[in-house]
Every structure is written in structure tokens, then in C-alpha cells.
Design an enzyme around this catalytic site. Structure first.
Site, PDB file in Angstrom:
ATOM      1  N   ASP A 167       0.834  -1.197   0.000  1.00 57.40           N
ATOM      2  CA  ASP A 167       0.000   0.000   0.000  1.00 57.40           C
ATOM      3  C   ASP A 167       0.877   1.258   0.000  1.00 57.40           C
ATOM      4  OD1 ASP A 167      -2.666   1.300   0.312  1.00 57.40           O
ATOM      5  OD2 ASP A 167      -1.843   1.895   2.256  1.00 57.40           O
TER       6      ASP A 167
ATOM      7  N   ARG B 100      -9.866  11.838 -10.786  1.00 56.56           N
ATOM      8  CA  ARG B 100      -9.333  11.636  -9.434  1.00 56.56           C
ATOM      9  C   ARG B 100      -8.936  10.191  -9.159  1.00 56.56           C
ATOM     10  NH1 ARG B 100     -13.523  13.050  -5.450  1.00 56.56           N
ATOM     11  NH2 ARG B 100     -11.863  12.637  -3.974  1.00 56.56           N
ATOM     12  N   LYS B 101      -9.220   9.277 -10.094  1.00 59.45           N
ATOM     13  CA  LYS B 101      -8.924   7.855  -9.900  1.00 59.45           C
ATOM     14  C   LYS B 101      -7.540   7.518 -10.451  1.00 59.45           C
ATOM     15  CE  LYS B 101     -13.726   6.370 -10.165  1.00 59.45           C
ATOM     16  NZ  LYS B 101     -14.686   5.517 -10.893  1.00 59.45           N
TER      17      LYS B 101
END
Length: 143
Positions: free
Chosen positions: A69, A114-115
Site C-alpha cells: 500500500d 481523481r482515480k
């Protein structure tokens, strides 16, 4: 003449933070340090201590997910985007030994508004992929 960097460039936040993954002021955090490669991926060489084990001798699955992550988040940051994880899929391929040298790499594979879609890998010193992930991040506005 190319303007592409020929060596990795350290990736700095510009401010101290308490992030568990990379925060320099978090005494119990991983304090990972990433650099940006000439191909725009981010790279971190690390040795994660046995403080973060699950089974003796091996990193906890949650720590492995955190490493992946963090790499995907930093890949966004390297492109000037601050984004939060919306979803992430992890494949645990081989156990990750605690106290062993690993390399963590992340990259943005696609962006749309925004992705931001990302991927990351953890490799051992021999270059074998131990774990990998894909993720979707949503850009946020910092005030």
C-alpha cells in the site's frame, strides 16, 4: 538531450509526519524511504525487523499489505498526487522473511480524473516476487 533522470531520485514529503509506513517521526513505524526511478516507478530497499512478525521468522500479512500500500501511495505522490486507498487486492505468493533484505516497487498504471490505478511488488534479494498488489486510489485535496 534527455531530461530524464539517470539515477533514482529520493522522494521527500517536505514535512515531518507520523505515517506508519514512511513517517520519520513515528518511532514504531517502518520509516520506509522511497526513491523515484528513471521509469517513474518508486523503489524502496528495506529490512523489516522481527517486531513485525506473524509466524516466527516471517512478516505478518498485514505488514506485507502495508508495504505494498505504501509503495502504491508513493507512486501517486511521485506524480504530484496525494491519494487515499479505495481498494486493494493482495496476492501473497511466498513468505516474506523478517530481517531479510527486500525491494518494494510501486507504479501508477492508469489515471482518470481523481482515480489512479496502481500496482506494487515485494521482491527478495534474488529478485523473486514474494507478494504483489493492485490498487485504486482516489486523489484528495489537502487544505
Amino acid at each position: 538531450m534527455s531530461t530524464e533522470p539517470t539515477a533514482n531520485t529520493p522522494l521527500f514529503h517536505g514535512a515531518q509526519n507520523h505515517c506508519f509506513g514512511c513517517g520519520t517521526t513515528n518511532p514504531v513505524g517502518l520509516q520506509l524511504q522511497f526513491s523515484v526511478t528513471p521509469n517513474h516507478s518508486v523503489l524502496c530497499s528495506a529490512v523489516v525487523s522481527d517486531n513485525y512478525e506473524g509466524p516466527p521468522g516471517y512478516l505478518h500479512g498485514g505488514i506485507i499489505a502495508t508495504l505494498l500500500d505504501e509503495a502504491m501511495s508513493k507512486a501517486n505522490r511521485a506524480q504530484g498526487v496525494t491519494a487515499m486507498t479505495r481498494q486493494m487486492q493482495v496476492e501473497y505468493l511466498r513468505p516474506v522473511h523478517s530481517g531479510a533484505a527486500i525491494e518494494i516497487e510501486g507504479r501508477v498504471t492508469r489515471s482518470e480524473g481523481r482515480k489512479h490505478w496502481t500496482e506494487a511488488q515485494i521482491r527478495n534479494a534474488e529478485g523473486k516476487i514474494l507478494a504483489q498488489a493492485t490498487g485504486l486510489f482516489i486523489a484528495i485535496h489537502i487544505s
